[in-house]
Design an enzyme around this catalytic site. Structure first.
Site, short mmCIF file in Angstrom:
data_model
loop_
_atom_site.label_atom_id
_atom_site.label_comp_id
_atom_site.label_asym_id
_atom_site.label_seq_id
_atom_site.Cartn_x
_atom_site.Cartn_y
_atom_site.Cartn_z
CE LYS A 105 -4.50 0.80 0.40
NZ LYS A 105 -5.55 -0.18 0.06
N1 GLU Z 1 -7.22 -0.02 -3.06
C1 GLU Z 1 -8.00 -1.20 -3.29
C2 GLU Z 1 -8.03 -2.07 -2.06
O1 GLU Z 1 -7.83 -1.61 -0.96
C3 GLU Z 1 -7.56 -1.94 -4.56
C4 GLU Z 1 -6.16 -2.42 -4.58
C5 GLU Z 1 -5.71 -2.95 -5.92
O2 GLU Z 1 -6.48 -3.00 -6.84
O3 GLU Z 1 -4.53 -3.33 -6.02
O4 GLU Z 1 -8.33 -3.24 -2.12
#
Ligand code: GLU
Length: 452
Positions: A139
């Site tokens: 993240k």
């Molecule tokens: N931000 C989204 C999540 O928390 C998607 C992450 C992604 O597609 O890699 O799942």
């Protein structure tokens, strides 16, 4: 310094019978997590350790998962439209890659901070494992409020951030995506900037990121994917509570991408939206709010406030609105003891990541409210990200029917794994989801071993 969690905030119980799983304090001590029980990362790791205890996860895997592999923080200057420079802070946390490349979104929000990003990266590891996509968890984000910047400033911020982390990401190594505050345009700027850095680009540099616009390697169905996954999960799990979507009134907290798509798709299944909330206010209409119309209103700027076809209500009235399903789709830690005590619903479907605190969860459990945990419920986004990446890597594109069908298959399979773990271990759904996720990671470690 003691790392003991106070009973007030720690998860006191992970089973419907009230039996608490003891947390291995030696691991919290060894990895030096903050003793502050309100700390989101401590809470996240504690939940993992409780699940680990119940399933008998090997000690060394608990230890490895208790801290991310890499925590990258960058500071970078950007010229503003008025000619002045500002210095921004950006993050990329790579939690674990035992199952595949790091994967997870980039959050653009003024309150982004390291522990937050670490927790969200951890949750991506769990989510990818649970839903069966070959990724680890990561993240990142920028401490910025996109609403404070012109499009030109945002473009410079995003491109400069990309160049700052370019050597730490890659189509086979770490693949970011959108999250709160970021969108497909931002992803396009990231892919484009990355592709100019040819020495790190590879064959198809745009595969470095997902959630791109359709015209530039994006996948059909990616924009609605998280909301779609929330609804797939609800459709799969509601019958166990003797509920069908057509019988459900629901409310949504947060009306951005996840909230609005969840509402629109759940409404298509026959459910009725009666209350919504976001940073601008709280609204209600017991006769029903047209989710598509509200999404259009929000899309024109502003938020749910001033929507003429509903009545403005207070925060307490919002939480006390009687519904079958409540969908928190905003930020973390919003459902604390107080909010949990007010909710009048049968099910909380976590569209956001970590919206419920351990204290809030305890209150919900005591009131018999079921929680569909985020690592299951909101895994639709990363699942379609995976489909986008597969399409990029194979230079093919899928039609929407295929995307929707495969997404539903992943969500239903994950829901079954959670249900199986629950009936095997006699625990709540969140613990069951963690156990199902941890099982797959444990098998990968058993096969791979630990180098050297
Ligand atoms: N931000 C989204 C999540 O928390 C998607 C992450 C992604 O597609 O890699 O799942």
């Amino acid at each position: 310094m003691s790392t003991t969690l106070s009973p007030k905030h720690g998860h006191p119980s992970t089973s419907p019978t009230g039996a608490a799983a003891a947390v291995d304090q030696s691991i919290l001590k060894e990895v030096q997590l903050p003793a502050d029980a309100d700390n989101l990362y401590t809470q996240t790791v504690t939940t993992m350790l409780q699940a680990a205890e119940i399933m008998g996860l090997p000690e060394h895997i608990r230890l490895i998962l208790a801290q991310p592999k890499n925590e990258i923080i960058v500071h970078f200057p950007v010229r503003m439209d008025n000619g002045k420079y500002r210095l921004f802070k950006g993050y990329r946390v790579q939690h674990n890659n035992a199952l595949g490349p790091y994967k997870g979104g980039l959050r653009f929000h003024p309150s982004v901070h390291l522990d937050d990003v670490k927790s969200l990266a951890f949750l991506m590891t769990m989510k990818c494992s649970l839903v069966g996509v070959p990724y680890g968890g990561g993240k990142g984000g920028i401490k910025v409020n996109p609403r404070d910047h012109s499009a030109a400033e945002m473009e410079r911020i995003v491109r400069r951030f990309t160049s700052a982390i370019a050597h730490n990401i890659g189509p086979d190594y770490d693949i970011p995506a959108p999250d709160v505050g970021s969108n497909s345009q931002h992803m396009a700027w990231i892919a484009d900037t990355y592709s100019f850095l040819s020495e790190v680009g590879g064959d198809n540099p745009a595969a470095v990121i997902t959630g791109k616009p359709i015209e530039y390697g994006g996948s059909l169905g990616r924009e609605k994917a998280t909301g779609q996954g929330v609804v797939n999960t609800l459709v799969e799990m509601l019958p166990a509570l003797s509920l069908r979507p057509e019988q459900c009134a629901f409310s949504v907290l947060g009306f951005g991408n996840v909230g609005s798509w969840s509402a629109k798709i759940f409404q298509e299944k026959g459910a009725r939206l009666v209350a919504a909330a976001d940073h601008t206010g709280f609204i209600r209409n017991d006769k029903g709010i047209d989710a598509a119309d509200l999404a259009e209103h929000v899309g024109r700027g502003g938020g749910v406030a001033n929507y003429s076809k509903a009545t403005a209500i207070t925060k307490d009235e919002f939480y006390k609105t009687k519904v079958e399903v409540f969908i928190p789709a905003a930020l973390e830690q919003m459902i604390q003891e107080q909010e949990a005590g007010m909710l009048q619903c049968r099910v909380v479907a976590e569209g956001a990541n970590a919206p419920t605190t351990p204290g809030g969860e305890r209150v919900l459990a005591s009131r018999g409210i079921e929680v569909l945990p985020a690592i299951l419920c909101n895994a639709g986004g990363v699942t379609v990200s995976y489909f986008e990446w597969v399409q990029n890597k194979s230079f093919r594109s899928w039609d929407l029917e295929r995307v929707d069908e495969e997404l539903n298959r992943h969500m239903v399979r994950a829901a079954h794994r959670v249900r199986d773990a629950r009936s095997h271990y006699k625990c709540d759904l969140r613990t069951a989801a963690y156990i199902a996720a941890l099982e797959r990671i444990a098998k990968a470690y058993a096969a791979r071993g630990i180098f050297p």
